[in-house]
Design a protein around this motif. Structure first.
Motif, short mmCIF file in Angstrom:
data_model
loop_
_atom_site.label_atom_id
_atom_site.label_comp_id
_atom_site.label_asym_id
_atom_site.label_seq_id
_atom_site.Cartn_x
_atom_site.Cartn_y
_atom_site.Cartn_z
N SER A 349 90.63 -16.76 96.96
CA SER A 349 90.98 -18.13 97.10
C SER A 349 91.66 -18.69 95.81
O SER A 349 91.65 -18.09 94.74
CB SER A 349 89.78 -19.31 97.43
N GLY A 350 92.35 -19.75 95.92
CA GLY A 350 92.95 -20.27 94.41
C GLY A 350 94.76 -20.21 94.67
O GLY A 350 95.23 -20.26 95.61
N ALA A 351 95.08 -20.56 93.52
CA ALA A 351 96.84 -20.76 93.32
C ALA A 351 97.29 -19.48 93.75
O ALA A 351 98.59 -19.67 94.25
CB ALA A 351 96.94 -21.14 91.97
N LYS A 352 96.89 -18.37 93.50
CA LYS A 352 97.55 -17.12 93.86
C LYS A 352 97.77 -16.98 95.31
O LYS A 352 98.71 -16.73 96.11
CB LYS A 352 97.28 -15.83 93.22
N ASP A 376 96.30 -23.37 102.35
CA ASP A 376 95.10 -24.01 102.07
C ASP A 376 94.45 -23.16 100.80
O ASP A 376 93.55 -23.73 100.30
CB ASP A 376 94.33 -24.04 103.06
N GLY A 377 95.20 -22.04 100.33
CA GLY A 377 94.53 -21.31 99.35
C GLY A 377 93.46 -20.60 99.49
O GLY A 377 92.90 -20.12 98.66
N VAL A 378 93.22 -20.25 100.93
CA VAL A 378 92.02 -19.51 101.29
C VAL A 378 92.44 -18.19 102.00
O VAL A 378 93.36 -18.31 102.87
CB VAL A 378 91.11 -20.40 102.01
N TYR A 379 92.09 -17.09 101.70
CA TYR A 379 92.78 -15.88 102.29
C TYR A 379 91.83 -15.64 103.59
O TYR A 379 90.76 -15.09 103.66
CB TYR A 379 92.39 -14.61 101.42
N SER A 380 92.21 -16.23 104.86
CA SER A 380 91.49 -16.29 105.96
C SER A 380 92.04 -15.03 106.76
O SER A 380 92.89 -14.22 106.31
CB SER A 380 92.09 -17.35 106.65
N GLU A 381 91.42 -15.00 107.98
CA GLU A 381 92.02 -13.56 108.94
C GLU A 381 93.16 -13.95 109.03
O GLU A 381 94.05 -13.11 109.27
CB GLU A 381 90.93 -13.76 110.20
N ALA A 382 93.87 -15.25 109.37
CA ALA A 382 95.13 -15.34 109.70
C ALA A 382 95.97 -15.08 108.82
O ALA A 382 97.15 -14.51 109.00
CB ALA A 382 95.39 -16.82 109.93
N THR A 383 95.71 -15.47 107.49
CA THR A 383 96.43 -14.98 106.35
C THR A 383 96.61 -13.28 106.17
O THR A 383 97.68 -12.79 106.09
CB THR A 383 96.10 -15.40 105.01
N LYS A 384 95.55 -12.62 106.58
CA LYS A 384 95.43 -11.28 106.35
C LYS A 384 96.32 -10.76 107.59
O LYS A 384 97.06 -9.63 107.35
CB LYS A 384 93.97 -10.79 106.76
N GLU A 385 96.34 -11.33 108.80
CA GLU A 385 97.15 -10.83 109.68
C GLU A 385 98.56 -11.15 109.50
O GLU A 385 99.55 -10.22 109.86
CB GLU A 385 96.96 -11.69 111.12
#
Length: 424
Positions: A349-352, A376-385
């Motif tokens: 999570s965070g700015a990156k 939202d700055g959170v590496y979720s399952e959706a971000t991973k997909e």
């Protein structure tokens, strides 16, 4: 001195006993946008009128991978008269664009080759484009490298212009000898330039450590030209040439092999250095068969050392000495922000992460197979997909994890799609 080349043998159709994979990537010349529904036909270069594959590009400008015949693997493992790669002619047509024909796209056994094609709008001045890829340097005949000092003198006024080693976003390639005023200049992304040269200078079937050693030598040589502003200090407006007598062989419009592309993406900020020397070393080399070059790296020799299990740095030190080291550039130009220093995955999570999500959403506006994500700055399952979809489109291992190559590929594509126009 020109880089004229000749072929020493013709491919025998009966030798086409192995297989390789070829994918065509079609983008616009302006903003590098994907071209969907382009028609692609593939034929043997030796028999261009007989089409053997017909394909269409998807929404990301990619064709399916065509599995095509190649010579046997052993042809690329030892120097000889037999051409180790097959050659294909690729024709591309798309509504509103000038047709393009690429002759001589190379295919090696067991390798994935990606043939990039850029289309320009159809005008009376641009009715079509014909690209001819010349013979590979290990197979054709090219001028020998004119020897130079590996470290440039620093006591001459104006000789060294840059204060630190920076990986440039672009290099300007003069497609000919330095004095050839008729040769065209091309703006080429640095990583694309390195991939092109490596695909032109060594075989993608060679051991991974050998490929890495040769890529490091190519990058260090190139960054020496950048750091010393070698040609600009001589009154020229380019970074480097495509002449083997002076620099490396770069081939306009050529195909790129995935095994080489992966290596470049992993180490593209690295170069070779010696203790107490600021500039990257001008690491010269030769094939070691047709041309001998004591104290330089031999390409075939590096292949044999890779076969014996030598690492990349062991191969390099075997030729250049034990005081040769791998260094990393202080800055990579043309990117919004630098590598965070660790892989991004579920839980990060965070700015990156927020920056990554914003960039992926911008890229997804152009490459429709990449899903939009919540910023939202959170590496979720959706971000991973979304990351996994990005990796699939751009030929990276589809892990869904943002490692070093993925981070910088995202930066590169984001910059490309947000520019009003490319410097081409």
């Amino acid at each position: 001195m020109s880089d004229a080349w000749i072929r020493t043998a013709e491919v025998n159709p009966s030798d086409q006993v192995d297989r390789g994979k070829l994918q065509i990537i079609v983008n616009t010349s302006i903003q590098n946008r994907p071209v969907a529904d382009a028609r692609v036909s593939i034929s043997y270069t030796g028999n261009p009128e007989q089409t053997i594959e017909e394909l269409r590009t998807d929404n990301n400008g990619r064709t399916p991978m065509a599995e095509l015949p190649t010579p046997p693997l052993e042809y690329s493992m030892e120097p000889g008269m037999n051409q180790p790669y097959s050659e294909y002619t690729v024709r591309i047509t798309a509504s509103g664009f000038a047709p393009v024909e690429v002759s001589g796209s190379e295919l090696l056994p067991g390798q994935l080759s990606r043939q990039p094609v850029q289309l320009v709008p159809l005008t009376p001045e641009e009715p079509y484009e014909d690209i001819v890829i010349p013979a590979h340097t290990l197979y054709g005949e090219y001028p020998e490298k004119i020897p130079e000092d590996e470290i440039k003198p620093m006591d001459e006024s104006g000789e060294i212009v840059l204060s630190r080693v920076v990986v440039p976003e672009y290099v300007v390639v003069h497609d000919g000898a330095p004095s050839d005023s008729t040769a065209q200049d091309y703006y080429v992304r640095y990583r694309d330039y390195i991939k092109n040269v490596a695909s032109s200078e060594i075989y993608a079937t060679w051991p991974l450590a050998t490929i890495e050693a040769n890529v490091l030598a190519i990058m260090s040589f190139t960054l020496n030209r950048v750091y010393t502003e070698w040609y600009r200090n001589k009154g020229y407006d380019f970074t480097i040439t495509s002449s083997t007598a002076y620099d490396h062989k770069w081939m306009h419009g050529r195909n790129i092999f995935d095994s080489i592309s992966y290596v470049v993406d992993e180490i593209f900020a690295d170069y070779l250095s010696r203790p107490n020397v600021k500039q990257p070393i001008l690491t010269q080399y030769c094939d070691g068969q047709r041309v001998q070059c004591p104290n330089w790296m031999s390409q075939w020799g590096s292949k044999y050392l890779g076969d014996q299990g030598y690492s990349a740095i062991q191969i390099l030190r075997n030729y250049y000495g034990q005081d040769m080291y791998i260094n990393t550039a202080e800055e990579i130009s043309g990117i919004p922000a630098s590598w965070p220093g660790y892989d991004l995955d579920i839980g990060a999570s965070g700015a990156k992460v927020r920056q990554l999500q914003e960039q992926l959403n911008t890229i997804a506006e152009v490459y429709s197979s990449i899903p939009a994500v919540n910023v939202d700055g959170v590496y979720s399952e959706a971000t991973k997909e979304a990351v996994q979809a990005f990796q699939e489109v751009f030929g990276l291992p589809a892990s869904g994890i943002v490692d070093y190559p993925t981070w910088y590929k995202v930066q590169e594509i984001y910059v490309a799609v947000t520019r009003i126009a490319e410097l081409l």
